[in-house]
Write a protein that holds these residues in place. Structure first.
Motif, PDB file in Angstrom:
ATOM      1  N   ALA A  14     -21.168  35.666  18.685  1.00  0.00           N
ATOM      2  CA  ALA A  14     -20.310  35.645  19.865  1.00  0.00           C
ATOM      3  C   ALA A  14     -20.630  34.407  20.688  1.00  0.00           C
ATOM      4  CB  ALA A  14     -20.496  36.900  20.703  1.00  0.00           C
ATOM      5  N   THR A  15     -19.608  33.666  21.069  1.00  0.00           N
ATOM      6  CA  THR A  15     -19.809  32.435  21.840  1.00  0.00           C
ATOM      7  C   THR A  15     -18.762  32.320  22.939  1.00  0.00           C
ATOM      8  OG1 THR A  15     -18.410  31.109  20.362  1.00  0.00           O
ATOM      9  CG2 THR A  15     -20.771  31.204  19.856  1.00  0.00           C
ATOM     10  N   ILE A  16     -19.148  31.651  23.992  1.00  0.00           N
ATOM     11  CA  ILE A  16     -18.206  31.204  25.014  1.00  0.00           C
ATOM     12  C   ILE A  16     -18.334  29.694  25.098  1.00  0.00           C
ATOM     13  CG2 ILE A  16     -17.747  31.094  27.489  1.00  0.00           C
ATOM     14  CD1 ILE A  16     -18.165  33.992  27.729  1.00  0.00           C
ATOM     15  N   SER A  17     -17.212  29.010  24.968  1.00  0.00           N
ATOM     16  CA  SER A  17     -17.234  27.549  24.997  1.00  0.00           C
ATOM     17  C   SER A  17     -16.289  27.038  26.082  1.00  0.00           C
ATOM     18  CB  SER A  17     -16.838  26.973  23.633  1.00  0.00           C
ATOM     19  OG  SER A  17     -15.557  27.432  23.249  1.00  0.00           O
ATOM     20  N   ASN A  18     -16.642  25.881  26.599  1.00  0.00           N
ATOM     21  CA  ASN A  18     -15.829  25.243  27.626  1.00  0.00           C
ATOM     22  C   ASN A  18     -15.581  23.789  27.251  1.00  0.00           C
ATOM     23  OD1 ASN A  18     -16.224  23.396  30.421  1.00  0.00           O
ATOM     24  ND2 ASN A  18     -14.668  24.978  30.523  1.00  0.00           N
ATOM     25  N   ARG A  19     -14.343  23.349  27.425  1.00  0.00           N
ATOM     26  CA  ARG A  19     -14.002  21.938  27.278  1.00  0.00           C
ATOM     27  C   ARG A  19     -13.239  21.505  28.529  1.00  0.00           C
ATOM     28  NH1 ARG A  19     -11.083  19.343  22.066  1.00  0.00           N
ATOM     29  NH2 ARG A  19     -13.224  19.559  21.312  1.00  0.00           N
ATOM     30  N   THR A  20     -13.718  20.457  29.163  1.00  0.00           N
ATOM     31  CA  THR A  20     -13.037  19.844  30.294  1.00  0.00           C
ATOM     32  C   THR A  20     -12.672  18.422  29.892  1.00  0.00           C
ATOM     33  OG1 THR A  20     -14.256  21.193  31.887  1.00  0.00           O
ATOM     34  CG2 THR A  20     -13.187  19.213  32.734  1.00  0.00           C
ATOM     35  N   MET A  21     -11.421  18.045  30.153  1.00  0.00           N
ATOM     36  CA  MET A  21     -10.942  16.786  29.603  1.00  0.00           C
ATOM     37  C   MET A  21     -10.053  16.038  30.587  1.00  0.00           C
ATOM     38  SD  MET A  21      -8.782  16.248  26.074  1.00  0.00           S
ATOM     39  CE  MET A  21      -8.371  14.642  25.424  1.00  0.00           C
ATOM     40  N   SER A  50      -6.036  16.010  34.124  1.00  0.00           N
ATOM     41  CA  SER A  50      -7.299  16.632  33.760  1.00  0.00           C
ATOM     42  C   SER A  50      -7.116  18.143  33.742  1.00  0.00           C
ATOM     43  CB  SER A  50      -8.408  16.245  34.741  1.00  0.00           C
ATOM     44  OG  SER A  50      -8.056  16.582  36.064  1.00  0.00           O
ATOM     45  N   ALA A  51      -7.842  18.799  32.859  1.00  0.00           N
ATOM     46  CA  ALA A  51      -7.734  20.246  32.704  1.00  0.00           C
ATOM     47  C   ALA A  51      -9.022  20.771  32.102  1.00  0.00           C
ATOM     48  CB  ALA A  51      -6.539  20.604  31.826  1.00  0.00           C
ATOM     49  N   THR A  52      -9.201  22.087  32.189  1.00  0.00           N
ATOM     50  CA  THR A  52     -10.381  22.723  31.606  1.00  0.00           C
ATOM     51  C   THR A  52      -9.957  23.972  30.861  1.00  0.00           C
ATOM     52  OG1 THR A  52     -12.635  23.528  32.078  1.00  0.00           O
ATOM     53  CG2 THR A  52     -10.889  24.140  33.647  1.00  0.00           C
ATOM     54  N   ALA A  53     -10.663  24.295  29.786  1.00  0.00           N
ATOM     55  CA  ALA A  53     -10.346  25.477  28.978  1.00  0.00           C
ATOM     56  C   ALA A  53     -11.621  26.261  28.710  1.00  0.00           C
ATOM     57  CB  ALA A  53      -9.692  25.075  27.662  1.00  0.00           C
ATOM     58  N   LEU A  54     -11.516  27.573  28.818  1.00  0.00           N
ATOM     59  CA  LEU A  54     -12.624  28.481  28.529  1.00  0.00           C
ATOM     60  C   LEU A  54     -12.212  29.361  27.362  1.00  0.00           C
ATOM     61  CD1 LEU A  54     -15.445  29.402  29.609  1.00  0.00           C
ATOM     62  CD2 LEU A  54     -14.217  31.208  30.837  1.00  0.00           C
ATOM     63  N   LYS A  55     -13.028  29.392  26.312  1.00  0.00           N
ATOM     64  CA  LYS A  55     -12.677  30.122  25.104  1.00  0.00           C
ATOM     65  C   LYS A  55     -13.795  31.068  24.696  1.00  0.00           C
ATOM     66  CE  LYS A  55     -11.257  29.486  20.271  1.00  0.00           C
ATOM     67  NZ  LYS A  55     -11.132  28.536  19.151  1.00  0.00           N
ATOM     68  N   PHE A  56     -13.406  32.295  24.359  1.00  0.00           N
ATOM     69  CA  PHE A  56     -14.348  33.286  23.845  1.00  0.00           C
ATOM     70  C   PHE A  56     -14.067  33.532  22.371  1.00  0.00           C
ATOM     71  CE2 PHE A  56     -14.999  37.708  22.586  1.00  0.00           C
ATOM     72  CZ  PHE A  56     -16.369  37.807  22.743  1.00  0.00           C
ATOM     73  N   SER A  92      -7.561  17.139  19.079  1.00  0.00           N
ATOM     74  CA  SER A  92      -7.653  15.892  19.837  1.00  0.00           C
ATOM     75  C   SER A  92      -7.362  16.054  21.323  1.00  0.00           C
ATOM     76  CB  SER A  92      -6.683  14.865  19.257  1.00  0.00           C
ATOM     77  OG  SER A  92      -5.346  15.323  19.369  1.00  0.00           O
ATOM     78  N   ARG A  93      -7.004  17.264  21.746  1.00  0.00           N
ATOM     79  CA  ARG A  93      -6.714  17.493  23.155  1.00  0.00           C
ATOM     80  C   ARG A  93      -7.632  18.601  23.689  1.00  0.00           C
ATOM     81  NH1 ARG A  93      -4.207  13.541  21.818  1.00  0.00           N
ATOM     82  NH2 ARG A  93      -2.118  12.910  22.526  1.00  0.00           N
ATOM     83  N   LEU A  94      -7.110  19.424  24.579  1.00  0.00           N
ATOM     84  CA  LEU A  94      -7.945  20.410  25.257  1.00  0.00           C
ATOM     85  C   LEU A  94      -8.356  21.560  24.347  1.00  0.00           C
ATOM     86  CD1 LEU A  94      -9.075  20.838  28.146  1.00  0.00           C
ATOM     87  CD2 LEU A  94      -7.084  22.290  28.592  1.00  0.00           C
ATOM     88  N   VAL A  95      -7.429  22.041  23.520  1.00  0.00           N
ATOM     89  CA  VAL A  95      -7.730  23.146  22.601  1.00  0.00           C
ATOM     90  C   VAL A  95      -7.211  22.796  21.216  1.00  0.00           C
ATOM     91  CG1 VAL A  95      -7.563  24.825  24.473  1.00  0.00           C
ATOM     92  CG2 VAL A  95      -5.576  24.412  23.031  1.00  0.00           C
ATOM     93  N   SER A  96      -7.654  23.546  20.229  1.00  0.00           N
ATOM     94  CA  SER A  96      -7.254  23.301  18.845  1.00  0.00           C
ATOM     95  C   SER A  96      -5.899  23.922  18.551  1.00  0.00           C
ATOM     96  CB  SER A  96      -8.287  23.882  17.878  1.00  0.00           C
ATOM     97  OG  SER A  96      -9.533  23.261  18.019  1.00  0.00           O
ATOM     98  N   GLN A  97      -5.207  23.328  17.611  1.00  0.00           N
ATOM     99  CA  GLN A  97      -3.968  23.888  17.079  1.00  0.00           C
ATOM    100  C   GLN A  97      -4.315  25.053  16.162  1.00  0.00           C
ATOM    101  OE1 GLN A  97      -2.208  21.282  14.210  1.00  0.00           O
ATOM    102  NE2 GLN A  97      -0.134  22.024  14.552  1.00  0.00           N
ATOM    103  N   ASN A  98      -3.583  26.170  16.268  1.00  0.00           N
ATOM    104  CA  ASN A  98      -3.804  27.344  15.431  1.00  0.00           C
ATOM    105  C   ASN A  98      -2.628  27.577  14.496  1.00  0.00           C
ATOM    106  OD1 ASN A  98      -6.230  27.859  16.645  1.00  0.00           O
ATOM    107  ND2 ASN A  98      -5.498  29.549  17.912  1.00  0.00           N
ATOM    108  N   PHE A  99      -2.920  28.165  13.323  1.00  0.00           N
ATOM    109  CA  PHE A  99      -1.877  28.538  12.373  1.00  0.00           C
ATOM    110  C   PHE A  99      -1.982  30.034  12.076  1.00  0.00           C
ATOM    111  CE2 PHE A  99      -2.385  24.024  11.672  1.00  0.00           C
ATOM    112  CZ  PHE A  99      -1.082  23.581  11.495  1.00  0.00           C
TER     113      PHE A  99
END
Length: 446
Positions: free
Chosen positions: A35-42, A58-64, A149-156
């Motif tokens: 289990a992880t929580i990750s943050n990317r601010t860009m 600028s933006a920030t994303a929090l992902k669990f 390449s941006r704030l979050v990854s592309q999902n399929f």
């Protein structure tokens, strides 16, 4: 956004599962959980030199993320769930283009305040073969690459099988039907650049064969229904040259052709405004070679890519126009398995011949572990273009610096600074300078 409540539920559920997992030396659903929580601010800045609007946001994303192990037994079952929320911090008045390439837009064209999404993957394993079904795939395969390449990854979304029953051989196969882009809650069907109709059927199969510890061979086949068929061959070889020295060879070949309705209205392919022998149809062969000499902390790279002149290179690319409607939902922007998929441009138009080079240095050699830097240069010419014949040229210079803290309470906190300068002759891209400043941090519960 409607999914923000679902996101909260998924996060709380995952934390509850993790907190109640029994401690055991045995392998199992809970015992092997992560289990992880990750943050990317860009910060994303783009200076357009050809009259278009500049972009500074600028933006920030929090992902669990919660990834279970597998239940015990002949057939093991598991579940991966994830949830994220992205918040727009500052765009500067007039500096948010209404195209969704970084952050989704509201109805008035301004940046949305926030957006979120949640999803998961059901998985089953027999021996060394794993089946996964869900909507959070981030593949990194020669025929399909999820962009990050941006704030979050592309999902399929779809299903995939990975088998490692034979030592040294990894087989991948699957069917995908939709994509959620790097700045959107809403999934769409699949397409190519220029296509305005969805395809909900992307099938692929192939494998990586590690012949020796230094040599890997690859073959993959992919088919996007009503758009294209594609074969890929690859070879990666690393030749040790003594202490702290090696020479790496990476060879790639793609053969792509038309499928089904490709070329008809709605199913036309248009790679960066490029020329095609049969307008709107996929017809391409692309080969590339990259050679890297590593000496201690230094790495020197040279390479070449050749795109055939019957049509541009093709890859999965949803864009923002689907079913005839302009939808800046953030589904635009993709990546593909090419050495020339640079920070700004792709160097993949019909007939284009690209030379490229890079120098990279790892500052661990100077006593600063975690600090790395690289500078790359790409130059393409002989590109064909429907708007002006052939022999167009373009170049790009990219600089990148990465630093990851190695010790202390912020161990693992990473910073990346990237800057790209692009100039072209009658190119589909505007002359531009891009800057990206990224902060990453991941905390692991298990």
């Amino acid at each position: 956004m409607q999914t923000k409540h679902l996101s909260t539920v998924v996060i709380l559920t995952g934390l509850s599962l993790t907190a109640n997992a029994a401690e055991s030396g045995q392998h199992g659903f809970f015992e092997d959980s992560q289990a992880t929580i990750s943050n990317r601010t860009m910060y994303y800045g783009n200076d357009n030199h050809d009259g278009g609007a500049d972009q500074r946001e600028s933006a920030t994303a929090l992902k669990f993320d919660y990834k279970s192990g597998f239940t015990q037994g002949t057939v093991g079952f598991g579940l991966d769930v994830s949830s994220l929320i992205a918040v727009h911090l500052d765009g500067g008045k007039g500096h948010h283009p209404d195209n969704g390439n970084y952050f989704p837009s509201d109805s008035d064209g301004s940046a949305a305040h926030e957006w979120s999404r949640a999803g998961g993957i059901f998985k089953a394993r027999v021996s060394k073969t794993e089946l996964r079904i869900g909507n959070t795939f981030t593949p990194n395969l020669p025929i399909l690459v999820s962009t990050d390449s941006r704030l979050v990854s592309q999902n399929f979304a779809g299903g995939m099988i990975t088998s490692k029953e034979i030592d040294g051989l990894t087989i991948n196969a699957g069917k995908l039907q939709s994509s959620s882009g790097r700045a959107t809650t809403n999934p769409t069907g699949l397409s190519v650049a220029g296509g305005t109709q969805d395809s909900n059927d992307f099938r692929f199969a192939g494998g990586d064969w590690k012949v020796t510890k230094d040599l890997t061979l690859q073959y993959y086949y992919a088919n996007l229904e009503n758009y294209y068929k594609q074969n890929f061959l690859g070879l990666v070889h690393v030749l040790p040259l003594g202490e702290d020295q090696s020479f790496k060879t990476d060879l790639r070949y793609f053969d792509s052709s038309s499928d089904g309705k490709n070329g008809e209205a709605g199913y036309r392919f248009n790679n960066n405004g490029g020329y095609a022998k049969h307008p709107g149809e996929v017809d391409n062969k692309t080969w590339s070679a990259m050679f890297t000499y590593s000496l201690g902390s230094h790495a020197f790279t040279l390479g070449h890519q050749s795109v055939s002149d019957d049509g541009g290179f093709v890859w999965l690319n949803q864009g923002s126009v689907v079913n005839g409607n302009n939808r800046p939902e953030g589904n635009g922007g993709t990546a593909f398995y090419s050495f020339t998929d640079a920070m700004v441009a792709s160097f993949a138009r019909a007939g284009e011949q690209t030379n490229f080079g890079q120098y990279a240095y790892d500052f661990a050699g100077l006593g600063v572990p975690g600090l790395k830097a690289a500078v790359a240069y790409l130059s393409g010419d002989n590109a064909k273009d429907v708007r002006g014949g052939s022999d167009h040229s373009e170049w790009e210079r990219d600089v990148r610096v990465d630093y990851v803290i190695q010790t202390g309470p912020l161990k693992g906190f990473g910073t990346t600074l990237r800057h790209g300068t692009y100039r072209g002759d009658n190119s589909a891209f505007a002359d531009q300078d891009q800057t990206r400043l990224i902060f990453n941090y991941t905390y692991s519960f298990l």
